[in-house]
Design a protein around this motif. Structure first.
Motif, mmCIF file in Angstrom:
data_model
loop_
_atom_site.group_PDB
_atom_site.id
_atom_site.type_symbol
_atom_site.label_atom_id
_atom_site.label_comp_id
_atom_site.label_asym_id
_atom_site.label_seq_id
_atom_site.Cartn_x
_atom_site.Cartn_y
_atom_site.Cartn_z
ATOM 1 N N LYS A 178 0.794 -1.128 -0.033
ATOM 2 C CA LYS A 178 0.031 0.103 -0.067
ATOM 3 C C LYS A 178 0.927 1.249 -0.140
ATOM 4 C CE LYS A 178 -3.542 -2.423 2.502
ATOM 5 N NZ LYS A 178 -4.478 -2.182 3.846
ATOM 6 N N LEU A 179 0.817 1.910 -1.007
ATOM 7 C CA LEU A 179 1.484 3.406 -0.955
ATOM 8 C C LEU A 179 0.505 4.317 -0.963
ATOM 9 C CD1 LEU A 179 3.741 2.502 -4.030
ATOM 10 C CD2 LEU A 179 4.221 2.489 -1.833
ATOM 11 N N PRO A 180 0.957 5.732 -0.453
ATOM 12 C CA PRO A 180 2.200 5.799 0.426
ATOM 13 C C PRO A 180 2.223 4.975 1.748
ATOM 14 C CG PRO A 180 0.816 7.709 0.895
ATOM 15 C CD PRO A 180 0.267 6.967 -0.254
ATOM 16 N N LEU A 181 3.466 4.675 2.076
ATOM 17 C CA LEU A 181 3.704 3.829 3.087
ATOM 18 C C LEU A 181 3.384 4.385 4.515
ATOM 19 C CD1 LEU A 181 7.310 2.164 2.459
ATOM 20 C CD2 LEU A 181 5.255 1.286 2.077
ATOM 21 N N LYS A 182 2.515 3.631 5.160
ATOM 22 C CA LYS A 182 2.030 4.407 6.667
ATOM 23 C C LYS A 182 2.961 3.350 7.779
ATOM 24 C CE LYS A 182 -2.287 6.196 4.946
ATOM 25 N NZ LYS A 182 -3.598 6.285 5.312
ATOM 26 N N MET A 183 3.498 4.349 8.819
ATOM 27 C CA MET A 183 4.173 3.351 9.705
ATOM 28 C C MET A 183 2.960 3.227 10.928
ATOM 29 S SD MET A 183 7.119 3.755 8.267
ATOM 30 C CE MET A 183 8.335 2.912 9.374
ATOM 31 N N PHE A 184 3.510 1.717 11.665
ATOM 32 C CA PHE A 184 2.609 1.363 12.702
ATOM 33 C C PHE A 184 2.774 2.568 13.912
ATOM 34 C CE2 PHE A 184 2.952 -2.917 11.488
ATOM 35 C CZ PHE A 184 1.532 -3.364 11.217
ATOM 36 N N LYS A 185 1.620 2.796 14.502
ATOM 37 C CA LYS A 185 1.795 3.838 15.618
ATOM 38 C C LYS A 185 1.818 2.966 16.795
ATOM 39 C CE LYS A 185 -0.735 7.830 13.473
ATOM 40 N NZ LYS A 185 -1.005 6.982 11.923
ATOM 41 N N ILE A 186 1.633 1.572 16.985
ATOM 42 C CA ILE A 186 1.743 1.052 18.277
ATOM 43 C C ILE A 186 2.789 0.103 18.219
ATOM 44 C CG2 ILE A 186 -0.937 1.021 18.461
ATOM 45 C CD1 ILE A 186 -0.591 -2.088 17.483
ATOM 46 N N SER A 187 3.906 0.433 17.577
ATOM 47 C CA SER A 187 5.257 -0.457 17.566
ATOM 48 C C SER A 187 6.257 0.362 18.063
ATOM 49 C CB SER A 187 5.390 -0.894 15.912
ATOM 50 O OG SER A 187 6.560 -1.489 16.017
ATOM 51 N N VAL A 188 7.090 -0.347 19.023
ATOM 52 C CA VAL A 188 8.293 0.120 19.459
ATOM 53 C C VAL A 188 9.431 0.561 18.310
ATOM 54 C CG1 VAL A 188 10.253 -0.178 20.990
ATOM 55 C CG2 VAL A 188 8.102 -1.087 21.613
ATOM 56 N N PHE A 189 9.399 -0.514 17.444
ATOM 57 C CA PHE A 189 10.557 -0.096 16.481
ATOM 58 C C PHE A 189 9.848 0.085 15.037
ATOM 59 C CE2 PHE A 189 12.044 -3.608 19.109
ATOM 60 C CZ PHE A 189 13.155 -3.016 19.723
ATOM 61 N N PRO A 190 10.486 0.652 14.007
ATOM 62 C CA PRO A 190 9.771 0.959 12.787
ATOM 63 C C PRO A 190 8.977 -0.035 12.189
ATOM 64 C CG PRO A 190 12.054 1.943 13.106
ATOM 65 C CD PRO A 190 11.824 0.955 14.262
ATOM 66 N N GLY A 191 7.870 -0.014 11.680
ATOM 67 C CA GLY A 191 7.292 -1.177 11.064
ATOM 68 C C GLY A 191 6.109 -0.320 10.077
ATOM 69 N N VAL A 192 5.779 -0.805 8.922
ATOM 70 C CA VAL A 192 5.189 -0.515 8.141
ATOM 71 C C VAL A 192 3.595 -1.024 8.037
ATOM 72 C CG1 VAL A 192 4.372 -0.390 5.465
ATOM 73 C CG2 VAL A 192 6.690 0.079 6.085
ATOM 74 N N ASP A 193 2.533 -0.511 8.312
ATOM 75 C CA ASP A 193 1.335 -0.965 8.352
ATOM 76 C C ASP A 193 0.724 -1.725 7.135
ATOM 77 O OD1 ASP A 193 -1.112 -1.538 9.135
ATOM 78 O OD2 ASP A 193 -1.893 0.666 9.417
ATOM 79 N N GLY A 194 0.465 -2.822 7.294
ATOM 80 C CA GLY A 194 0.392 -3.686 5.861
ATOM 81 C C GLY A 194 1.546 -4.338 5.274
ATOM 82 N N GLY A 195 2.470 -3.959 5.854
ATOM 83 C CA GLY A 195 3.704 -4.640 5.310
ATOM 84 C C GLY A 195 4.339 -4.173 4.157
ATOM 85 N N ILE A 196 5.677 -4.291 3.732
ATOM 86 C CA ILE A 196 6.278 -4.183 2.366
ATOM 87 C C ILE A 196 6.031 -5.647 1.636
ATOM 88 C CG2 ILE A 196 8.231 -3.386 1.083
ATOM 89 C CD1 ILE A 196 8.893 -1.795 3.770
ATOM 90 N N TRP A 197 5.245 -5.860 0.600
ATOM 91 C CA TRP A 197 5.300 -6.936 -0.217
ATOM 92 C C TRP A 197 6.222 -6.585 -1.546
ATOM 93 C CZ3 TRP A 197 2.682 -11.210 1.052
ATOM 94 C CH2 TRP A 197 1.836 -10.947 2.382
ATOM 95 N N VAL A 198 7.045 -7.775 -1.853
ATOM 96 C CA VAL A 198 8.027 -7.708 -2.948
ATOM 97 C C VAL A 198 8.009 -9.036 -3.734
ATOM 98 C CG1 VAL A 198 9.482 -6.178 -1.580
ATOM 99 C CG2 VAL A 198 9.730 -8.556 -1.375
ATOM 100 N N LYS A 199 8.223 -9.067 -4.840
ATOM 101 C CA LYS A 199 8.340 -10.178 -5.907
ATOM 102 C C LYS A 199 9.711 -10.530 -6.252
ATOM 103 C CE LYS A 199 6.121 -7.250 -9.421
ATOM 104 N NZ LYS A 199 5.255 -7.339 -10.438
#
Length: 448
Positions: free
Chosen positions: A423-444
């Motif tokens: 999902k773009l633009p990336l949105k970061m988790f607001k409930i995480s101690v460490f950086p993390g992208v809400d919905g994840g970063i999916w790659v092929k």
């Protein structure tokens, strides 16, 4: 009762103004932490906001729940307090009660002489010689990851996959365990993975405990706050105990960190039995035989990484922790001013703010490895993904080596492209101690 709590937690709101120091927003009990506690913004956003509020100033202050915090923006002053006057700020907080949990005795949480002794003992474990021992164990796990990707035709959630690989490496290189966690189904049922990954998963309870642990040390010790659950603490205690017992009874040896620690402990005991108490822990590297081929491999990996800079720029944009926290052990007068930081004050160095300051990194929000094309133009004390000064992360070289081997192993076989599932633009988790992208970063992955 609530009035008393409110009174004592806000009575110092004008503390910094009285000292002639810029005072950041502390209108409520929790001060600058309020929006983070209410999940309105990430911890990274909070750090950036502190840094921006200090624009035009070298430092400022704020209060959060009875804790006075002094924030520094000026690189020269950062160098002063973390290097030249380190003894005033050598601890990351008041001592943690050791009976609380297994991780309370980690190097991060130790203070004063206990930290110095532990650091002295642990430093040789991350020497070039020891990293050579780890190289093959890390490469072995990465080779398995390459084979896993060969059979995988689906899009991959990158962070989840890398987390499983990292935990596989930790199990192998630290404890000598072979765990099949690259497959999601295998990871779900693996006790080592489940215990290890809890600290990295987005969690409201973990976020609250982490904020209390680092921001409210008095409450932390009063209520004996634990970062890890009891079952996780007990799992690792039993694991270390069982592996140690097995190796002692069978004479089994492995080139992993647990073995290094056991050997170090045995060496110390032997020295004590012989009446030697003043032991140097930095002489073991000369005892290790050189492996020319392995050194060449290390050199090869270093050259590839240094040429692309894919790790430094990532850590600039997304450091594991966005701020360095230090605890003032004794009254300290800021050089060239009349401002005195009193004992017990927390020091906050907003690392992420420095990393995203355009005067140090042009167009800072853009991922651009060229930022590190010439390291000499970057002031040493504005890029601190692993900390700075004597308390810099002791495992920094191991972490970088691990990162380089993973990148080289994967990218030499595959071209990685962003999947449409991201999902773009990336949105970061607001409930995480460490950086993390809400919905994840999916790659092929496309085979080279």
């Amino acid at each position: 009762m609530f009035y008393c709590v409110y009174f004592f937690s806000t009575k110092d709101n004008n503390y910094w103004k009285k000292k002639g120091v810029l005072s950041l927003d502390s209108k409520c009990t929790f001060g600058v932490l309020l929006d983070t506690l209410l999940f309105r913004r990430t911890m990274a956003d909070m750090v950036l906001d502190i840094y921006k509020q200090l624009e035009g100033e070298k430092f400022g202050g704020y209060v959060q729940f009875m804790t006075r915090v002094f924030a520094i923006r000026d690189p020269e002053l950062i160098n002063q307090v973390l290097i030249k006057d380190f003894t005033y700020f050598e601890d990351r907080g008041p001592p943690v009660e050791k009976s609380v949990e297994l991780f309370s005795s980690s190097l991060n949480n130790l203070c004063g002489d206990e930290w110095r002794i532990a650091r002295q003992k642990l430093t040789p474990m991350f020497s070039s010689g020891k990293l050579k021992m780890m190289f093959e164990l890390i490469k072995e796990c990465c080779s398995e990851a390459v084979l896993y990707l060969k059979d995988n035709k689906d899009d991959l959630e990158a962070k989840g996959f890398i987390l499983r690989l990292i935990i596989k490496i930790i199990a192998n290189a630290a404890f000598g365990l072979k765990v099949d966690v690259l497959h999601e189904e295998g990871a779900k049922t693996n006790k080592f993975f489940n215990a290890s990954s809890k600290f990295f998963k987005p969690s409201v309870s973990l976020l609250f405990k982490f904020l209390i642990f680092v921001s409210f040390p008095k409450l932390r010790n009063l209520f004996k706050v634990k970062l890890m659950d009891d079952d996780v603490n007990q799992f690792f205690r039993n694991l270390i105990k069982d592996i140690t017992k097995h190796r002692q009874e069978t004479g089994t040896r492995r080139n992993d960190f647990l073995q290094i620690m056991l050997d170090q402990k045995k060496k110390e005991q032997t020295n004590l039995n012989n009446g030697i108490t003043n032991v140097s822990f930095n002489d073991d590297e000369a005892e290790e035989p050189e492996d020319k081929e392995l050194l060449e491999q290390l050199k090869y990996v270093d050259n590839i990484s240094n040429n692309c800079s894919i790790p430094n720029e990532t850590l600039r944009l997304h450091p594991i922790l966005g701020a360095l926290l230090r605890y003032c052990k004794k009254d300290y007068k800021i050089p060239g001013t009349d401002v005195v930081i009193e004992k017990g004050t927390m020091l906050n160095i907003p690392v992420l703010g420095l990393h995203k300051d355009p005067q140090y990194f042009p167009n800072p929000e853009k991922f651009n490895p060229d930022h590190f094309q010439n390291m000499e133009v970057i002031p040493k004390n504005v890029y601190m993904p692993f900390g700075y000064g004597p308390r810099i992360c002791i495992a920094m070289r191991l972490a970088m080596l691990e990162m380089k081997i993973i990148l080289v192993s994967l990218l030499s076989h595959y071209t990685i492209e962003l999947s449409e599932k991201t999902k773009l633009p990336l949105k970061m988790f607001k409930i995480s101690v460490f950086p993390g992208v809400d919905g994840g970063i999916w790659v092929k992955q496309i085979r080279n």
